[in-house]
Scaffold this motif. Structure first.
Motif, PDB file in Angstrom:
ATOM      1  N   MET A 240      -9.923  -2.873  -6.797  1.00 34.88           N
ATOM      2  CA  MET A 240      -8.957  -2.715  -5.713  1.00 34.88           C
ATOM      3  C   MET A 240      -8.459  -1.274  -5.673  1.00 34.88           C
ATOM      4  O   MET A 240      -8.063  -0.709  -6.686  1.00 34.88           O
ATOM      5  N   THR A 241      -8.537  -0.633  -4.499  1.00 34.32           N
ATOM      6  CA  THR A 241      -8.100   0.752  -4.349  1.00 34.32           C
ATOM      7  C   THR A 241      -6.601   0.834  -4.565  1.00 34.32           C
ATOM      8  O   THR A 241      -5.833   0.014  -4.061  1.00 34.32           O
ATOM      9  N   SER A 242      -6.177   1.847  -5.304  1.00 33.21           N
ATOM     10  CA  SER A 242      -4.758   1.973  -5.598  1.00 33.21           C
ATOM     11  C   SER A 242      -3.977   2.314  -4.335  1.00 33.21           C
ATOM     12  O   SER A 242      -4.494   2.874  -3.366  1.00 33.21           O
ATOM     13  N   TYR A 243      -2.692   1.993  -4.359  1.00 36.47           N
ATOM     14  CA  TYR A 243      -1.815   2.362  -3.252  1.00 36.47           C
ATOM     15  C   TYR A 243      -1.782   3.875  -3.074  1.00 36.47           C
ATOM     16  O   TYR A 243      -1.776   4.388  -1.956  1.00 36.47           O
ATOM     17  N   HIS A 244      -1.754   4.590  -4.201  1.00 34.44           N
ATOM     18  CA  HIS A 244      -1.678   6.048  -4.125  1.00 34.44           C
ATOM     19  C   HIS A 244      -2.902   6.639  -3.428  1.00 34.44           C
ATOM     20  O   HIS A 244      -2.775   7.529  -2.582  1.00 34.44           O
ATOM     21  N   ARG A 245      -4.088   6.151  -3.760  1.00 32.47           N
ATOM     22  CA  ARG A 245      -5.302   6.671  -3.131  1.00 32.47           C
ATOM     23  C   ARG A 245      -5.307   6.355  -1.637  1.00 32.47           C
ATOM     24  O   ARG A 245      -5.690   7.194  -0.819  1.00 32.47           O
ATOM     25  N   ARG A 246      -4.908   5.151  -1.290  1.00 35.33           N
ATOM     26  CA  ARG A 246      -4.851   4.783   0.124  1.00 35.33           C
ATOM     27  C   ARG A 246      -3.832   5.639   0.868  1.00 35.33           C
ATOM     28  O   ARG A 246      -4.080   6.100   1.990  1.00 35.33           O
ATOM     29  N   TYR A 247      -2.686   5.861   0.251  1.00 28.42           N
ATOM     30  CA  TYR A 247      -1.650   6.685   0.886  1.00 28.42           C
ATOM     31  C   TYR A 247      -2.146   8.113   1.083  1.00 28.42           C
ATOM     32  O   TYR A 247      -1.999   8.696   2.163  1.00 28.42           O
ATOM     33  N   ALA A 248      -2.747   8.681   0.038  1.00 29.29           N
ATOM     34  CA  ALA A 248      -3.254  10.047   0.131  1.00 29.29           C
ATOM     35  C   ALA A 248      -4.353  10.179   1.171  1.00 29.29           C
ATOM     36  O   ALA A 248      -4.547  11.245   1.762  1.00 29.29           O
ATOM     37  N   ALA A 249      -5.062   9.077   1.433  1.00 26.48           N
ATOM     38  CA  ALA A 249      -6.131   9.088   2.437  1.00 26.48           C
ATOM     39  C   ALA A 249      -5.602   8.921   3.853  1.00 26.48           C
ATOM     40  O   ALA A 249      -6.383   8.985   4.811  1.00 26.48           O
ATOM     41  N   GLY A 250      -4.301   8.699   3.990  1.00 22.43           N
ATOM     42  CA  GLY A 250      -3.707   8.654   5.328  1.00 22.43           C
ATOM     43  C   GLY A 250      -3.089   7.337   5.738  1.00 22.43           C
ATOM     44  O   GLY A 250      -2.542   7.232   6.838  1.00 22.43           O
ATOM     45  N   GLU A 251      -3.138   6.313   4.869  1.00 16.69           N
ATOM     46  CA  GLU A 251      -2.565   5.011   5.225  1.00 16.69           C
ATOM     47  C   GLU A 251      -1.058   4.981   4.926  1.00 16.69           C
ATOM     48  O   GLU A 251      -0.561   4.125   4.196  1.00 16.69           O
ATOM     49  N   HIS A 252      -0.323   5.892   5.523  1.00 16.09           N
ATOM     50  CA  HIS A 252       1.086   6.048   5.170  1.00 16.09           C
ATOM     51  C   HIS A 252       1.919   4.815   5.505  1.00 16.09           C
ATOM     52  O   HIS A 252       2.579   4.231   4.636  1.00 16.09           O
ATOM     53  N   GLU A 253       1.895   4.408   6.747  1.00 22.19           N
ATOM     54  CA  GLU A 253       2.749   3.304   7.167  1.00 22.19           C
ATOM     55  C   GLU A 253       2.280   1.978   6.585  1.00 22.19           C
ATOM     56  O   GLU A 253       3.099   1.137   6.184  1.00 22.19           O
ATOM     57  N   ALA A 254       0.961   1.769   6.522  1.00 19.39           N
ATOM     58  CA  ALA A 254       0.436   0.514   5.986  1.00 19.39           C
ATOM     59  C   ALA A 254       0.812   0.350   4.515  1.00 19.39           C
ATOM     60  O   ALA A 254       1.213  -0.738   4.084  1.00 19.39           O
ATOM     61  N   VAL A 255       0.675   1.413   3.751  1.00 20.53           N
ATOM     62  CA  VAL A 255       0.986   1.334   2.326  1.00 20.53           C
ATOM     63  C   VAL A 255       2.462   1.031   2.111  1.00 20.53           C
ATOM     64  O   VAL A 255       2.828   0.138   1.330  1.00 20.53           O
ATOM     65  N   TRP A 256       3.333   1.743   2.822  1.00 15.98           N
ATOM     66  CA  TRP A 256       4.759   1.498   2.622  1.00 15.98           C
ATOM     67  C   TRP A 256       5.143   0.100   3.094  1.00 15.98           C
ATOM     68  O   TRP A 256       6.014  -0.553   2.513  1.00 15.98           O
ATOM     69  N   ALA A 257       4.515  -0.407   4.131  1.00 23.02           N
ATOM     70  CA  ALA A 257       4.798  -1.774   4.578  1.00 23.02           C
ATOM     71  C   ALA A 257       4.423  -2.773   3.479  1.00 23.02           C
ATOM     72  O   ALA A 257       5.160  -3.742   3.217  1.00 23.02           O
ATOM     73  N   GLU A 258       3.302  -2.547   2.831  1.00 28.51           N
ATOM     74  CA  GLU A 258       2.881  -3.445   1.761  1.00 28.51           C
ATOM     75  C   GLU A 258       3.792  -3.324   0.539  1.00 28.51           C
ATOM     76  O   GLU A 258       4.092  -4.327  -0.123  1.00 28.51           O
ATOM     77  N   LEU A 259       4.233  -2.110   0.255  1.00 32.71           N
ATOM     78  CA  LEU A 259       5.124  -1.928  -0.886  1.00 32.71           C
ATOM     79  C   LEU A 259       6.470  -2.604  -0.644  1.00 32.71           C
ATOM     80  O   LEU A 259       7.048  -3.208  -1.563  1.00 32.71           O
ATOM     81  N   ARG A 260       6.968  -2.520   0.574  1.00 38.10           N
ATOM     82  CA  ARG A 260       8.224  -3.201   0.885  1.00 38.10           C
ATOM     83  C   ARG A 260       8.063  -4.719   0.742  1.00 38.10           C
ATOM     84  O   ARG A 260       8.991  -5.413   0.308  1.00 38.10           O
ATOM     85  N   ALA A 261       6.904  -5.230   1.107  1.00 37.31           N
ATOM     86  CA  ALA A 261       6.664  -6.675   1.039  1.00 37.31           C
ATOM     87  C   ALA A 261       6.592  -7.193  -0.400  1.00 37.31           C
ATOM     88  O   ALA A 261       6.720  -8.399  -0.633  1.00 37.31           O
ATOM     89  N   LEU A 262       6.427  -6.288  -1.367  1.00 37.98           N
ATOM     90  CA  LEU A 262       6.349  -6.714  -2.759  1.00 37.98           C
ATOM     91  C   LEU A 262       7.679  -7.242  -3.275  1.00 37.98           C
ATOM     92  O   LEU A 262       7.713  -8.043  -4.211  1.00 37.98           O
ATOM     93  N   GLY A 263       8.785  -6.766  -2.670  1.00 39.09           N
ATOM     94  CA  GLY A 263      10.078  -7.049  -3.276  1.00 39.09           C
ATOM     95  C   GLY A 263      10.197  -6.213  -4.538  1.00 39.09           C
ATOM     96  O   GLY A 263       9.758  -5.054  -4.564  1.00 39.09           O
ATOM     97  N   PRO A 264      10.776  -6.757  -5.604  1.00 38.81           N
ATOM     98  CA  PRO A 264      10.796  -6.008  -6.867  1.00 38.81           C
ATOM     99  C   PRO A 264       9.367  -5.660  -7.302  1.00 38.81           C
ATOM    100  O   PRO A 264       8.500  -6.528  -7.347  1.00 38.81           O
ATOM    101  N   VAL A 265       9.131  -4.405  -7.613  1.00 43.89           N
ATOM    102  CA  VAL A 265       7.775  -3.960  -7.952  1.00 43.89           C
ATOM    103  C   VAL A 265       7.372  -4.520  -9.315  1.00 43.89           C
ATOM    104  O   VAL A 265       8.064  -4.307 -10.319  1.00 43.89           O
ATOM    105  N   PRO A 266       6.248  -5.236  -9.393  1.00 42.81           N
ATOM    106  CA  PRO A 266       5.788  -5.760 -10.693  1.00 42.81           C
ATOM    107  C   PRO A 266       5.473  -4.608 -11.655  1.00 42.81           C
ATOM    108  O   PRO A 266       5.010  -3.544 -11.237  1.00 42.81           O
ATOM    109  N   ASP A 267       5.716  -4.840 -12.914  1.00 40.42           N
ATOM    110  CA  ASP A 267       5.505  -3.789 -13.916  1.00 40.42           C
ATOM    111  C   ASP A 267       4.105  -3.172 -13.858  1.00 40.42           C
ATOM    112  O   ASP A 267       3.970  -1.939 -13.971  1.00 40.42           O
TER     113      ASP A 267
END
Length: 238
Positions: free
Chosen positions: A1-28
């Motif tokens: 699975m591609t990391s969030y950081h790699r996807r963000y750096a590749a230009g998926e800014h809004e999609a990545v942040w939307a997914e991160l918000r959907a996580l709620g508390p970030v798992p360790d």
């Protein structure tokens, strides 16, 4: 699975942040990856803030406070101690403290409709961008602890006043923008932002950059927006 950081750096800014918000508390297991996204985001925000700061100097902007309170080695060490005492800080918020430090575009600038008197047709307040510094967090935390010790029945669990609201920024009495800490989410909701219920920190920064650091003007009719604002505005790339 591609990391969030790699996807963000590749230009998926809004999609990545939307997914991160959907996580709620970030798992360790994801915290390092989410932290990397937050830090890269704030480095991109910083470029915009540096640009706006430079351009404001050419508009006879008279700041009410220090425009940039950049992080120091001592300040970052203090943030480490605060994070340990408070508990988890939202990734975007902590990255903002570490990369941006304190920011204030509050002041007087007739060309931008800033000051005690607002021009005819202006929004209620231009809402200049204001971000707390590590020192602000420390002071708020010490006040909270003192209040909790003196009035335990009134104390809340880590409530933190994050920034003055639009009236305070216009130098009249007002309330505040608020974050609630501790919070293990990636992108916290900022309460009290006029006209933007439920907006998150990253969302607010995007809106602020899109409006040259003064997002309150987005509520004004186009003909009322100061022409000088156009040069400060930019499409957010984060």
């Amino acid at each position: 699975m591609t990391s969030y950081h790699r996807r963000y750096a590749a230009g998926e800014h809004e999609a990545v942040w939307a997914e991160l918000r959907a996580l709620g508390p970030v798992p360790d297991p994801l915290r390092e990856d989410v932290t990397a996204v937050a830090e890269l985001t704030m480095r991109r925000v910083e470029r915009h803030l540096d640009r706006i700061e430079q351009q404001l100097a050419g508009l006879d902007f008279a700041p009410a406070w220090q425009v940039r309170e950049r992080p120091t080695t001592a300040g970052l060490a203090g943030l480490d101690r605060l994070a340990g005492a408070i508990g988890r800080l939202p990734a975007a918020y902590e990255a903002g403290l570490r990369v941006l430090g304190g920011v204030s575009f509050v002041g007087d600038c007739p060309a931008l409709g800033l000051g005690h008197r607002l021009p005819a047709g202006a929004p209620i307040y231009p809402d200049p961008l204001w971000l707390p510094s590590v020192e602000s967090l420390r002071e708020e935390w010490e006040d909270y602890r003192a209040d909790a010790a003196e009035y335990p029945d009134l104390a809340t669990d880590g409530f933190y006043q994050g920034a003055p609201d639009e009236p305070h920024q216009a130098k009249v009495s007002g309330a505040s923008f608020d974050l609630v800490l501790p919070d293990g989410c990636a992108d916290p909701v900022v309460d009290g932002v006029g006209g933007r219920p439920g907006i998150t920190l990253v969302g607010y920064l995007r809106t602020s950059v899109a409006w040259g650091g003064f997002p309150g003007w987005s509520f004004a009719p186009p003909q009322a927006v100061p022409p000088a604002l156009a040069a400060l505005r930019a499409r957010p790339d984060f």
